[in-house]
Design an enzyme around this catalytic site. Structure first.
Site, mmCIF file in Angstrom:
data_model
loop_
_atom_site.group_PDB
_atom_site.id
_atom_site.type_symbol
_atom_site.label_atom_id
_atom_site.label_comp_id
_atom_site.label_asym_id
_atom_site.label_seq_id
_atom_site.Cartn_x
_atom_site.Cartn_y
_atom_site.Cartn_z
ATOM 1 N N CYS A 334 28.821 38.115 43.478
ATOM 2 C CA CYS A 334 28.389 37.471 42.238
ATOM 3 C C CYS A 334 26.875 37.296 42.103
ATOM 4 O O CYS A 334 26.339 37.586 41.025
ATOM 5 C CB CYS A 334 29.136 36.168 41.958
ATOM 6 S SG CYS A 334 29.862 35.345 43.351
ATOM 7 N N ARG A 363 31.465 37.899 55.843
ATOM 8 C CA ARG A 363 31.685 36.457 55.903
ATOM 9 C C ARG A 363 31.926 36.096 57.349
ATOM 10 O O ARG A 363 32.757 36.712 58.021
ATOM 11 C CB ARG A 363 32.903 36.049 55.058
ATOM 12 C CG ARG A 363 32.702 36.386 53.600
ATOM 13 C CD ARG A 363 33.855 35.911 52.749
ATOM 14 N NE ARG A 363 33.677 36.410 51.392
ATOM 15 C CZ ARG A 363 34.582 36.294 50.418
ATOM 16 N NH1 ARG A 363 35.732 35.687 50.681
ATOM 17 N NH2 ARG A 363 34.356 36.770 49.224
ATOM 18 N N GLN A 381 35.973 44.027 48.732
ATOM 19 C CA GLN A 381 36.808 43.648 47.592
ATOM 20 C C GLN A 381 36.725 44.697 46.492
ATOM 21 O O GLN A 381 35.692 45.329 46.330
ATOM 22 C CB GLN A 381 36.327 42.317 47.008
ATOM 23 C CG GLN A 381 36.590 41.129 47.897
ATOM 24 C CD GLN A 381 36.085 39.850 47.254
ATOM 25 O OE1 GLN A 381 35.023 39.837 46.632
ATOM 26 N NE2 GLN A 381 36.839 38.784 47.397
ATOM 27 N N ASP A 383 35.985 44.328 43.558
ATOM 28 C CA ASP A 383 35.422 43.202 42.839
ATOM 29 C C ASP A 383 34.924 43.608 41.457
ATOM 30 O O ASP A 383 34.596 44.773 41.214
ATOM 31 C CB ASP A 383 34.228 42.695 43.661
ATOM 32 C CG ASP A 383 33.940 41.225 43.417
ATOM 33 O OD1 ASP A 383 34.683 40.585 42.663
ATOM 34 O OD2 ASP A 383 32.956 40.733 44.006
ATOM 35 N N HIS A 385 32.706 41.510 37.954
ATOM 36 C CA HIS A 385 32.297 40.326 37.213
ATOM 37 C C HIS A 385 32.164 40.720 35.755
ATOM 38 O O HIS A 385 31.474 41.684 35.434
ATOM 39 C CB HIS A 385 30.977 39.771 37.760
ATOM 40 C CG HIS A 385 31.153 39.190 39.126
ATOM 41 N ND1 HIS A 385 31.033 39.944 40.264
ATOM 42 C CD2 HIS A 385 31.509 37.942 39.519
ATOM 43 C CE1 HIS A 385 31.291 39.175 41.311
ATOM 44 N NE2 HIS A 385 31.589 37.967 40.903
ATOM 45 N N LYS A 464 41.576 29.118 38.083
ATOM 46 C CA LYS A 464 41.780 30.485 38.585
ATOM 47 C C LYS A 464 43.261 30.816 38.729
ATOM 48 O O LYS A 464 44.104 29.923 38.809
ATOM 49 C CB LYS A 464 41.085 30.651 39.937
ATOM 50 C CG LYS A 464 41.563 29.652 40.975
ATOM 51 C CD LYS A 464 40.953 29.936 42.339
ATOM 52 C CE LYS A 464 41.499 28.963 43.376
ATOM 53 N NZ LYS A 464 41.235 29.358 44.745
ATOM 54 N N HIS A 510 35.147 36.153 37.485
ATOM 55 C CA HIS A 510 35.122 36.838 38.780
ATOM 56 C C HIS A 510 36.530 37.354 38.994
ATOM 57 O O HIS A 510 37.478 36.608 38.825
ATOM 58 C CB HIS A 510 34.838 35.875 39.934
ATOM 59 C CG HIS A 510 33.649 34.998 39.777
ATOM 60 N ND1 HIS A 510 32.564 35.073 40.615
ATOM 61 C CD2 HIS A 510 33.357 34.011 38.890
ATOM 62 C CE1 HIS A 510 31.675 34.154 40.261
ATOM 63 N NE2 HIS A 510 32.122 33.500 39.224
#
Length: 630
Positions: A334, A363, A381, A383, A385, A464, A510
């Site tokens: 992000c 992480r 991911q 991912d 946005h 979410k 997200h």
RNA sequence: GCCGGAGUAGCUCAGCUGGUAGAGCAACUGCCUUGUAAGCAGUAGGCCGUCGGUUCGAGUCCGACCUCCGGCUCCA
């Protein structure tokens, strides 16, 4: 009073009669075998008084697979465990001991730590109790009385439980052991025919890591030894599907102590990885996402702005650049996407802007939590946005649910959806939260998805939807997630020029649909038990030339299939055909072709995974295989 | 991170109360010339997770650390 039996007949009983009385009225054998009472779907202790007009069903020791029957059996087994532990370890304090899926546990505070080998001793003590036999009696008391009883015994955990209990307090007693318990319980210990203590673990009191860590003993119990044996066999079968084992056996990936939590992908594993990436990329483009690539390393300032420095520091890897400056590897995409959005002036006409990226995240997950591909430190991911105006939220979420449903359908996997709503501590106005939650819920409804609501479990910046799946040992893992966020665009000062000629903050969504590729592949390996569908299989076709003289022809067939776009290898080792077929089978290759004197390009001998055989020509085979691609 | 368990050949595992390490599969070599789930024989392979301690002597006993396994907490 009258109660209604499952066959709709009515049974006349005196007022105040219990479930056990009802069973006796029907027959002495039934009363003897009764373990609990089910009434309109909920369970009730046999010693509870009945109400007139109640629908009742007596569950007995013959209902050995009934979840409620197993539940009550295991609940009572947990009490036997507590009794045994208290006798063997003076000074021990008992906490809670519920039945769970496939077993039960009981939490204790031991004066001295105990070791796993001591479980045998405890098991022997329980066996002794079972041999002697135990009967449970039930008693209802008021809170004061209960607290007095347990504080006299020094059972402070029980006292705390009484303090937070609602409704009537019930006590169950077997022998000289009395426990605070809601029930229901067996009449006596006779139905417990098989009991096994399985493991020892630490567990925080009330599941809170700030509390004292207790010692949890896990066990399981059944109505028969055969049922226990079957259960252990099933566990053994499940272990064969474990993705960590299959990952090595099928040569897909490995993990090394030199890079904990970071898988090494082998060529065959990479085939599956790339198949997922291809699917992800192709669908993203179809659905209006633009692929981007943002840096892996950022200065600390960026993470202070995004809030990660304050809220996520513990899980981040910091990099010493040699000078004053420290940088950190991104744990999420992000911040990068915020900076990318902010790099140009944006108009409402540009929205929605959909940035997709599947680069590597790091992480620093705590050591004790790493787990095969399911919990890694190197995370990839799928991912994205999406920057939208408030008006666009609904359609966008809708599209995402459609997208994720499509993706999971490709594999025939089913996820459980969870909608997490506004927490106590949150940013933004109630009106924003109302709209945001409604948008998520409406999308779930419209797609007819089953979901549960987790009140207060949303993030501080927005509600979410999470998707969860279960692994081969029944553990639940979060996969995809869709999160609404009003806050991060403000923190980064992101704006777009609206139709009203004023600046507005965009809302960002997200979203990761597969979740992490690592975890998703882990799930796929277990879902298929390593027997991937043709389009995913690392090796799709193996050719086995019978003898040396057939190698050239086999190579020719292989060339033809490769040209048609299939993944083919040739096993021309100097081993018997039987052995090579066996190994192809163990490697779970979908199609094995044996090529010898009897075969030609017009007549190939094909063996399906599992042993089914047929003859076909190369041209027809190519046609057939082409239909197996999605 | 916390609790419990475990690390011996590429893999699966033996190795008793301390006396210098073994099997099966895999690998390699040779023989066999292979027909739908394991052909036969031989060879090689180990700093017994790492570091420290006890001992005449440690795979074995003790300690620390690392990694893995089962839980707890946290998470995609």
């Amino acid at each position: 009073m009258k109660v209604v039996l499952p066959d709709a007949t009515e049974l006349e009983l005196p007022d105040g009669a219990t479930g056990l009385d009802a069973a006796r009225a029907i027959g002495p054998k039934l009363a003897e075998q009764a373990v609990l009472l089910r009434s309109n779907g909920s369970v009730q202790d046999l010693r509870d008084p009945l109400e007139g007009g109640q629908q009742i069903q007596i569950i007995t020791t013959r209902d050995t697979d009934d979840p409620d029957a197993l539940y009550v059996l295991r609940h009572s087994a947990a009490h036997l465990l507590a009794e045994a532990v208290r006798r063997l370890y003076p000074g021990v304090k008992i906490a809670i001991g519920p039945p769970i899926e496939n077993g039960f546990y009981y939490d204790f505070e031991f004066p001295e730590p105990i070791r796993e080998e001591e479980l045998e001793k405890v098991e022997a003590e329980i066996a002794r109790e079972l041999k002697e036999g135990r009967e449970w009696s039930r008693e209802e008391v008021d809170a004061e009385q209960a607290k007095r009883i347990f504080s006299e015994q020094g059972e402070n955990y029980k006292v705390e439980l009484v303090d937070t209990a609602d409704g009537p307090i019930t006590l169950y007693t077997q022998g000289d052991f009395t426990d605070l318990c809601r029930g229901p319980h067996l009449q006596n210990s006779k139905p417990i025919k098989a009991l096994k203590l399985t493991s020892l673990a630490g567990a925080y009191w009330r599941g809170d890591e700030h509390n004292k860590q207790l010692t949890r003993i896990y066990g399981t119990a059944f109505y028969s030894q055969e049922d226990l044996d079957r259960h252990l066999e099933r566990l053994e079968e499940a272990r064969k599907r474990d993705h960590r084992r299959l990952g090595r056996d099928l040569d897909l990936f490995h993990l090394s102590e030199h890079a904990p939590g970071s898988p090494f992908w082998h060529p065959k594993g990479m085939v599956i990885w790339n198949a997922l990436e291809d699917l992800r990329r192709q669908e993203n483009l179809k659905r209006g996402y633009d692929e981007v690539k943002t840096p892996l390393l950022y200065d600390i300032e960026t993470y202070i702005t995004s809030g990660h420095y304050d809220n996520y520091k513990e899980n981040m890897f910091f990099v010493d650049t040699g000078g004053e400056e420290r940088m950190a590897l991104k744990p999420m995409n992000c911040p990068g996407h915020m900076l990318l959005f902010g790099s140009e002036l944006r108009s409402y006409r540009d929205l929605p802007i959909r940035y997709a990226e599947s680069s590597t995240l790091h992480r620093n997950e705590p050591g004790g939590t790493l787990h095969g591909l399911f919990r890694v430190r190197h995370i990839t991911q799928d991912d994205a946005h999406v920057f939208v105006t408030e008006d666009q939220i609904q359609d966008e979420i809708d599209g995402m649910i459609d997208f994720v449903t499509f993706l999971y359908n490709q594999f025939g996997v089913v996820a459980r959806a969870e909608l997490s709503t506004r927490p106590e501590n949150r940013l933004g106005t109630d009106e924003q939260w109302d709209r945001a939650e409604a948008a998520l819920e409406a999308a779930l409804e419209r797609h007819g998805m089953d979901y549960v609501i987790s009140p207060g479990e949303g993030t501080f910046y927005g509600p979410k939807i999470d998707l969860h799946m279960t692994d081969v040992l029944g553990r639940s893992w979060q996969m995809g997630t869709i999160q609404l966020d009003y806050q991060m665009p403000m923190q980064f000062g992101l704006t777009y020029m609206g139709a009203d000629n004023r600046e507005h903050h965009p809302v960002v969504i997200h979203r990761a649909l597969l979740g992490s590729l690592e975890r998703f592949i882990g799930v796929l390996i277990e879902h298929y038990g390593g027997a991937f569908p043709f389009w995913l299989a690392p090796v799709q076709v193996r050719i086995i030339p019978v003898g040396e003289t057939h190698r050239a022809a086999a190579a020719e067939i292989a060339r033809g299939l490769r040209e048609a776009g299939f993944r083919v290898d040739v096993d021309e080792r100097d081993e018997t055909v039987g052995k090579r077929i066996r190994e192809g089978e163990l490697e779970k290759i979908p199609k094995v072709i044996v090529y010898g004197d009897r075969e030609s390009a017009e007549s190939l001998s094909v063996r399906d995974r599992g042993g089914e055989q047929y003859q076909t020509g190369l041209v027809d085979l190519v046609r057939e295989l082409a239909t197996l691609r999605p």
